[in-house]
Design a protein around this motif. Structure first.
Motif, PDB file in Angstrom:
ATOM      1  N   ARG A 207      38.739  40.062  51.148  1.00  0.00           N
ATOM      2  CA  ARG A 207      38.896  39.490  50.147  1.00  0.00           C
ATOM      3  C   ARG A 207      38.110  39.469  49.367  1.00  0.00           C
ATOM      4  NH1 ARG A 207      43.791  35.484  50.635  1.00  0.00           N
ATOM      5  NH2 ARG A 207      44.376  35.577  52.793  1.00  0.00           N
ATOM      6  N   VAL A 208      38.027  39.230  48.025  1.00  0.00           N
ATOM      7  CA  VAL A 208      37.235  39.532  46.530  1.00  0.00           C
ATOM      8  C   VAL A 208      37.821  37.487  46.089  1.00  0.00           C
ATOM      9  CG1 VAL A 208      36.294  39.736  44.707  1.00  0.00           C
ATOM     10  CG2 VAL A 208      37.811  41.601  46.464  1.00  0.00           C
ATOM     11  N   ARG A 209      36.308  36.584  45.600  1.00  0.00           N
ATOM     12  CA  ARG A 209      36.206  35.928  45.161  1.00  0.00           C
ATOM     13  C   ARG A 209      36.695  35.852  43.841  1.00  0.00           C
ATOM     14  NH1 ARG A 209      32.331  31.800  43.256  1.00  0.00           N
ATOM     15  NH2 ARG A 209      33.046  30.260  43.428  1.00  0.00           N
ATOM     16  N   GLN A 210      37.605  35.157  43.601  1.00  0.00           N
ATOM     17  CA  GLN A 210      37.840  35.397  41.696  1.00  0.00           C
ATOM     18  C   GLN A 210      37.150  34.513  40.317  1.00  0.00           C
ATOM     19  OE1 GLN A 210      42.677  34.517  41.569  1.00  0.00           O
ATOM     20  NE2 GLN A 210      42.627  36.492  42.117  1.00  0.00           N
ATOM     21  N   CYS A 211      36.776  35.065  39.435  1.00  0.00           N
ATOM     22  CA  CYS A 211      35.971  33.882  38.529  1.00  0.00           C
ATOM     23  C   CYS A 211      36.490  32.409  39.270  1.00  0.00           C
ATOM     24  CB  CYS A 211      36.059  35.508  37.376  1.00  0.00           C
ATOM     25  SG  CYS A 211      37.226  35.498  36.653  1.00  0.00           S
ATOM     26  N   GLY A 212      36.015  31.660  38.335  1.00  0.00           N
ATOM     27  CA  GLY A 212      36.570  30.939  37.696  1.00  0.00           C
ATOM     28  C   GLY A 212      35.966  30.613  36.194  1.00  0.00           C
ATOM     29  N   GLY A 213      36.720  28.946  35.853  1.00  0.00           N
ATOM     30  CA  GLY A 213      36.416  28.440  35.152  1.00  0.00           C
ATOM     31  C   GLY A 213      37.924  28.710  33.879  1.00  0.00           C
ATOM     32  N   THR A 214      38.194  28.963  32.735  1.00  0.00           N
ATOM     33  CA  THR A 214      39.177  29.631  31.581  1.00  0.00           C
ATOM     34  C   THR A 214      39.197  30.408  31.787  1.00  0.00           C
ATOM     35  OG1 THR A 214      38.180  28.803  30.275  1.00  0.00           O
ATOM     36  CG2 THR A 214      39.596  26.941  30.439  1.00  0.00           C
ATOM     37  N   VAL A 215      40.548  31.254  31.971  1.00  0.00           N
ATOM     38  CA  VAL A 215      41.163  32.207  31.674  1.00  0.00           C
ATOM     39  C   VAL A 215      42.080  33.012  30.270  1.00  0.00           C
ATOM     40  CG1 VAL A 215      40.253  33.343  33.521  1.00  0.00           C
ATOM     41  CG2 VAL A 215      42.296  33.069  33.445  1.00  0.00           C
ATOM     42  N   ASP A 216      41.898  34.357  29.623  1.00  0.00           N
ATOM     43  CA  ASP A 216      43.130  34.730  29.260  1.00  0.00           C
ATOM     44  C   ASP A 216      43.900  34.817  29.970  1.00  0.00           C
ATOM     45  OD1 ASP A 216      44.635  35.486  26.865  1.00  0.00           O
ATOM     46  OD2 ASP A 216      43.626  37.745  27.183  1.00  0.00           O
ATOM     47  N   THR A 217      45.490  33.657  29.592  1.00  0.00           N
ATOM     48  CA  THR A 217      46.555  33.560  30.274  1.00  0.00           C
ATOM     49  C   THR A 217      47.141  34.412  29.911  1.00  0.00           C
ATOM     50  OG1 THR A 217      47.084  32.656  28.136  1.00  0.00           O
ATOM     51  CG2 THR A 217      46.538  31.088  29.757  1.00  0.00           C
ATOM     52  N   LYS A 218      46.750  35.964  29.078  1.00  0.00           N
ATOM     53  CA  LYS A 218      47.806  36.281  28.765  1.00  0.00           C
ATOM     54  C   LYS A 218      47.435  37.943  30.086  1.00  0.00           C
ATOM     55  CE  LYS A 218      48.540  36.715  24.226  1.00  0.00           C
ATOM     56  NZ  LYS A 218      48.569  37.379  22.967  1.00  0.00           N
ATOM     57  N   ARG A 219      46.245  37.685  30.092  1.00  0.00           N
ATOM     58  CA  ARG A 219      46.104  38.748  31.629  1.00  0.00           C
ATOM     59  C   ARG A 219      45.294  38.141  33.009  1.00  0.00           C
ATOM     60  NH1 ARG A 219      42.215  41.086  27.443  1.00  0.00           N
ATOM     61  NH2 ARG A 219      43.344  42.993  26.929  1.00  0.00           N
ATOM     62  N   GLY A 220      45.072  36.953  33.208  1.00  0.00           N
ATOM     63  CA  GLY A 220      45.448  36.835  34.356  1.00  0.00           C
ATOM     64  C   GLY A 220      43.380  36.467  35.047  1.00  0.00           C
ATOM     65  N   ARG A 221      43.611  35.524  35.564  1.00  0.00           N
ATOM     66  CA  ARG A 221      42.841  35.764  37.155  1.00  0.00           C
ATOM     67  C   ARG A 221      42.034  37.293  37.127  1.00  0.00           C
ATOM     68  NH1 ARG A 221      40.269  31.040  37.034  1.00  0.00           N
ATOM     69  NH2 ARG A 221      41.787  30.545  36.319  1.00  0.00           N
ATOM     70  N   ALA A 222      43.212  37.722  38.419  1.00  0.00           N
ATOM     71  CA  ALA A 222      42.203  39.042  39.050  1.00  0.00           C
ATOM     72  C   ALA A 222      41.984  39.831  37.328  1.00  0.00           C
ATOM     73  CB  ALA A 222      43.643  39.801  39.137  1.00  0.00           C
ATOM     74  N   ALA A 223      42.359  40.316  36.568  1.00  0.00           N
ATOM     75  CA  ALA A 223      41.979  40.742  35.373  1.00  0.00           C
ATOM     76  C   ALA A 223      40.808  40.959  34.668  1.00  0.00           C
ATOM     77  CB  ALA A 223      42.500  40.897  34.042  1.00  0.00           C
ATOM     78  N   ALA A 224      40.314  38.596  34.460  1.00  0.00           N
ATOM     79  CA  ALA A 224      39.210  38.511  34.838  1.00  0.00           C
ATOM     80  C   ALA A 224      38.400  38.772  35.626  1.00  0.00           C
ATOM     81  CB  ALA A 224      39.039  37.066  33.979  1.00  0.00           C
ATOM     82  N   THR A 225      38.561  38.632  36.605  1.00  0.00           N
ATOM     83  CA  THR A 225      37.862  38.705  37.418  1.00  0.00           C
ATOM     84  C   THR A 225      37.253  40.306  37.636  1.00  0.00           C
ATOM     85  OG1 THR A 225      38.454  36.618  39.451  1.00  0.00           O
ATOM     86  CG2 THR A 225      37.348  38.621  40.395  1.00  0.00           C
ATOM     87  N   VAL A 226      37.810  41.826  37.373  1.00  0.00           N
ATOM     88  CA  VAL A 226      37.806  42.925  37.555  1.00  0.00           C
ATOM     89  C   VAL A 226      36.467  42.939  36.589  1.00  0.00           C
ATOM     90  CG1 VAL A 226      38.489  44.987  36.780  1.00  0.00           C
ATOM     91  CG2 VAL A 226      39.671  43.840  38.675  1.00  0.00           C
TER      92      VAL A 226
END
Length: 139
Positions: free
Chosen positions: A94-113
């Motif tokens: 598992r990879v810890r996803q980034c916290g905070g607010t993220v772009d809703t169009k792309r999502g948290r997984a894309a923000a983590t990458v």
């Protein structure tokens, strides 16, 4: 860099120096100063993630890595993103996803990458990430 010639005049292999690793060979404590078994483990990881696959002279086949057949625009970014995800993963995978607010169009997984790639805006790997065209078809 020099090419090794095969039996029929074709290029059979490539011999090259990775200069940062070459410079770190005798530096104690340097993260690139790898022992032989550590280097072999890293090499197997790279093959499993992005190796192109090949047929050995004795007929054995080494299959392509997870995204080894991916070519074209954005392929290098995809390889880097997946390698960083693998290196960032815990023992459970598992990879810890980034916290905070993220772009809703792309999502948290894309923000983590993007965080792993140290990018703020979209890049060539987003379309592959969102459609699941790499990573075993899971999106």
């Amino acid at each position: 860099m020099e090419a090794a010639e095969g039996g029929y005049g074709q290029d059979d292999g490539l011999k090259c120096k990775v200069l940062p690793q070459w410079a770190a060979q005798d530096v104690v404590g340097h993260p690139l100063n790898l022992a032989k078994k550590e280097y072999a483990t890293l090499w197997r990881l790279l093959e499993a993630v992005m190796g192109p696959g090949w047929t050995h002279r004795d007929g054995r086949v080494t299959p392509a890595g997870l995204i080894g057949t991916r070519t074209g625009r954005g392929a290098a970014t995809d390889r880097l993103a997946l390698l960083l995800l693998v290196l960032e993963a815990r023992e459970t995978g598992r990879v810890r996803q980034c916290g905070g607010t993220v772009d809703t169009k792309r999502g948290r997984a894309a923000a983590t990458v993007a965080r792993l790639l140290r990018r703020r805006r979209g890049s060539g790997c987003w379309s592959a990430w969102r459609t699941g065209s790499w990573c075993c078809g899971y999106g």
